[in-house]
Design a protein around this motif. Structure first.
Motif, PDB file in Angstrom:
ATOM      1  N   GLY A  32       0.786  -1.223   0.000  1.00 21.82           N
ATOM      2  CA  GLY A  32       0.000   0.000   0.000  1.00 21.82           C
ATOM      3  C   GLY A  32       0.815   1.267   0.000  1.00 21.82           C
ATOM      4  N   ALA A  33       2.109   1.145  -0.231  1.00 22.07           N
ATOM      5  CA  ALA A  33       2.987   2.313  -0.145  1.00 22.07           C
ATOM      6  C   ALA A  33       2.732   3.287  -1.289  1.00 22.07           C
ATOM      7  N   ASP A  34       2.930   4.570  -0.969  1.00 22.35           N
ATOM      8  CA  ASP A  34       2.810   5.638  -1.958  1.00 22.35           C
ATOM      9  C   ASP A  34       4.199   5.924  -2.523  1.00 22.35           C
ATOM     10  N   PRO A  35       4.418   5.737  -3.822  1.00 26.17           N
ATOM     11  CA  PRO A  35       5.749   6.001  -4.389  1.00 26.17           C
ATOM     12  C   PRO A  35       6.174   7.450  -4.222  1.00 26.17           C
ATOM     13  N   GLY A  36       5.221   8.355  -4.184  1.00 21.59           N
ATOM     14  CA  GLY A  36       5.563   9.748  -3.970  1.00 21.59           C
ATOM     15  C   GLY A  36       6.182   9.971  -2.606  1.00 21.59           C
ATOM     16  N   TRP A  37       5.684   9.250  -1.601  1.00 16.09           N
ATOM     17  CA  TRP A  37       6.268   9.342  -0.258  1.00 16.09           C
ATOM     18  C   TRP A  37       7.722   8.895  -0.273  1.00 16.09           C
ATOM     19  N   SER A  38       7.994   7.752  -0.865  1.00 14.02           N
ATOM     20  CA  SER A  38       9.351   7.211  -0.885  1.00 14.02           C
ATOM     21  C   SER A  38      10.320   8.199  -1.534  1.00 14.02           C
ATOM     22  N   ARG A  39       9.928   8.734  -2.670  1.00 12.70           N
ATOM     23  CA  ARG A  39      10.807   9.658  -3.381  1.00 12.70           C
ATOM     24  C   ARG A  39      11.009  10.949  -2.585  1.00 12.70           C
ATOM     25  N   MET A  40       9.934  11.458  -1.979  1.00 10.72           N
ATOM     26  CA  MET A  40      10.047  12.697  -1.219  1.00 10.72           C
ATOM     27  C   MET A  40      10.882  12.514   0.041  1.00 10.72           C
ATOM     28  N   LEU A  41      10.775  11.337   0.655  1.00 10.57           N
ATOM     29  CA  LEU A  41      11.575  11.084   1.849  1.00 10.57           C
ATOM     30  C   LEU A  41      13.058  11.102   1.498  1.00 10.57           C
ATOM     31  N   TYR A  42      13.423  10.480   0.373  1.00  9.98           N
ATOM     32  CA  TYR A  42      14.826  10.499  -0.036  1.00  9.98           C
ATOM     33  C   TYR A  42      15.290  11.924  -0.310  1.00  9.98           C
ATOM     34  N   ARG A  43      14.468  12.690  -1.006  1.00  9.80           N
ATOM     35  CA  ARG A  43      14.851  14.076  -1.295  1.00  9.80           C
ATOM     36  C   ARG A  43      14.964  14.913  -0.031  1.00  9.80           C
ATOM     37  N   SER A  44      14.134  14.618   0.959  1.00  5.58           N
ATOM     38  CA  SER A  44      14.234  15.372   2.207  1.00  5.58           C
ATOM     39  C   SER A  44      15.565  15.117   2.897  1.00  5.58           C
ATOM     40  N   GLY A  45      16.109  13.892   2.741  1.00 10.07           N
ATOM     41  CA  GLY A  45      17.430  13.608   3.308  1.00 10.07           C
ATOM     42  C   GLY A  45      18.525  14.373   2.600  1.00 10.07           C
TER      43      GLY A  45
END
Length: 545
Positions: free
Chosen positions: A239-252
């Motif tokens: 159920g993961a949102d791919p947008g979340w994964s990408r944004m989390l990496y960019r936030s790092g």
């Protein structure tokens, strides 16, 4: 330190059209499921040279209790195993889900009761019933320290205090290139940390890690998050949102950039630890602006920026070379890791171009120590040597793999880089030094070790004819002396064994025509070890007068 992930969720949620936060899955141990044996061999003994060897066995996620069969052997330093075994201890230890320790007492004597005097190697071989095994070796000293290696010159020690690399035009910077935060399975409060966290449930994030490391004297820190945990799962979160994964990496990436903008005396790096250990192998990618992955949600959407097939190291190396990314082999093993065409630690030209570092030492990933006194540590020199013999041009690094919130504080080991004097400590200059392999690995953050060959600095590749003079330089700002030294020699692409060439701080040799590499390692009088990067020499026929 602040609890950063909840704040990050608020920031990221404003950027996503329909925020869907990833749900934690099972405990985050599956990615670390690997048998590991560590050996603590006190360098100096007690009265009468008595000492206790500590054998520690762990296997995160072990499905059922088992028996570890182990053998501990004592040889004179530099002797082959088997062969000149002076003392041997054997036994079995029951192991379940938690690490276990076994103590071995040695009275400090050799067979027949003769007191031991000199330098010895203690070698541990541990095996499971399925044939999985691990080996560790450490040197110990009995009696007075050898007198063959003089104390560092006062000028060199003074230069070390200023982080100047002897009379060479470089400044030395010390840091850690392997750690996790709550962007994957790290960031746990030290007092309650017992292992890997469920992904994204730790208290502390990258900004906290950089603040902590800088406050504890490090010059740089990389937070290297597991690339397949950005969905909040150690498996696959359907159920993961791919947008979340990408944004989390960019936030790092943003956290590292923001920290660097406000702190000119420190470099914050953010990147990923790519791969899995089982039938895989972890490697750090130090400078990737994109998240790589292979997992997809129930809708088939990739939970990353760019697809990379799990376990396809040859394709990964090619991609890294195309993008100009730098890699590090993390805690490498002989079998089942970094395979290409079924060969572990297999050489490819693309891999050789991109993989610059190999961890020669790692402290316990789950250490809760904050005073740099961790005794559980693991060496990987043999595996790194295998990669060198395969043809890789890699320098040694020394990491902590922190999962608890003690970034850089569990032990005094560091990866040290040499940046040209007059250049600032910046991300670009740090990465340039790593690309050039101007790196040494150390268990002592107050020490320096450099190797030159006919004046060429470690990390260089050059052609030579005639004699080759190898010189080892050591300095300590805490007045440590060299107890033993070894200049090691190998042949790229031979796939053979690295061997000791000399036990002196300098040696003049006549190499055979062909390819060679050389590196030095020393053991200080406190038992701490340091490793230089190699030099690679193409020996040409001597020129006729």
């Amino acid at each position: 330190m602040s609890r950063r992930l909840p704040c990050l969720l608020l920031a990221v949620s404003t950027l996503l059209p329909a925020p869907l936060l990833p749900l934690p899955a099972a405990a985050g141990v599956a990615d670390h499921r690997e048998f590991e044996a560590t050996l603590y061999a006190p360098y100096r003994g007690e009265a009468g040279e008595r000492r206790t060897f500590t054998l520690r066995f762990g296997y995160p996620g072990l499905p059922a209790a088992t028996q570890v069969s182990w053998t501990l052997e004592l040889t004179r330093s530099g002797a082959s195993i088997p062969g000149s075994v002076l003392r041997r201890w054997q036994g079995t230890t029951a192991m379940a889900t938690q690490p276990v320790e076994t103590k071995v007492e040695w009275d400090g004597t050799l067979p027949g009761g003769e007191p031991a005097r000199g330098t010895y190697t203690v070698h541990l071989h541990a095996a499971l019933p399925d044939g999985t095994s691990d080996d560790q070796s450490w040197d110990i000293l009995t009696g007075a320290p050898p007198a063959a290696h003089p104390a560092p010159l006062a000028a060199a020690a003074a230069a070390a205090r200023r982080k100047q690399a002897f009379d060479l035009p470089y400044t030395v910077y010390y840091g850690n290139l392997h750690s996790q935060t709550n962007h994957s399975d790290g960031g746990a409060e030290v007092t309650t940390c017992t292992g890997a966290q469920d992904p994204q449930t730790g208290l502390y994030g990258p900004g906290d890690a950089y603040t902590y490391a800088r406050a504890h004297g490090l010059d740089f820190l990389m937070t290297s998050e597991h690339n397949h945990m950005y969905d909040g799962s150690d498996g696959t979160n359907a159920g993961a949102d791919p947008g979340w994964s990408r944004m989390l990496y960019r936030s790092g990436l943003t956290a590292a950039n923001d920290f660097n903008t406000t702190h000119s005396d420190f470099v914050a790096l953010y990147g990923m630890e790519w791969g899995v250990i089982g039938n895989g192998g972890h490697l750090n990618i130090l400078n990737a602006p994109e998240l790589l992955g292979w997992e997809r949600n129930a809708d088939g959407a990739l939970l990353a920026d760019l697809y990379t097939a799990r376990g396809d190291y040859a394709a990964l190396y090619t991609l890294m070379r195309q993008r100009g990314w730098i890699g590090q082999f993390n805690h490498p093993a002989f079998t089942g890791q970094f395979q290409v065409n079924g060969v572990p630690l297999a050489y490819t030209p693309d891999g050789d171009d991109t993989i610059a570092l190999c961890e020669v030492l790692n402290t316990s990933a789950y250490s809760r120590k904050v005073n740099e006194d961790e005794t559980s540590r693991h060496g990987y020199e043999d595996a790194c040597n295998r990669a060198l013999e395969a043809g890789y041009h890699i320098a040694f690094s020394s990491s902590q793999d922190n999962h608890c919130a003690n970034w850089g504080a569990s032990y005094a080991n560091r990866t040290a880089v040499l940046i040209p004097r007059g250049r600032r400590l910046t991300t670009d200059n740090l990465l340039e030094a790593i690309r050039a392999r101007r790196v040494f690995a150390t268990m002592d953050k107050t020490a320096q070790l450099v190797l030159t060959a006919n004046g060429h600095l470690m990390g260089e590749r050059f052609a030579s004819s005639g004699p080759l003079r190898l010189e080892v330089r050591h300095a300590s700002s805490s007045d440590k002396r060299v107890a033993t030294v070894a200049i090691m020699e190998g042949v790229p692409a031979r796939n053979g064994k690295v061997a000791q060439l000399s036990a002196e701080m300098s040696a003049t040799i006549a190499p055979a025509v062909g390819e060679h590499f050389y590196y030095a390692k020393v053991t200080q009088d406190d038992g701490s070890m340091l490793w230089t990067a190699p030099v690679w020499v193409t020996q040409k026929p001597a020129q006729n007068p």
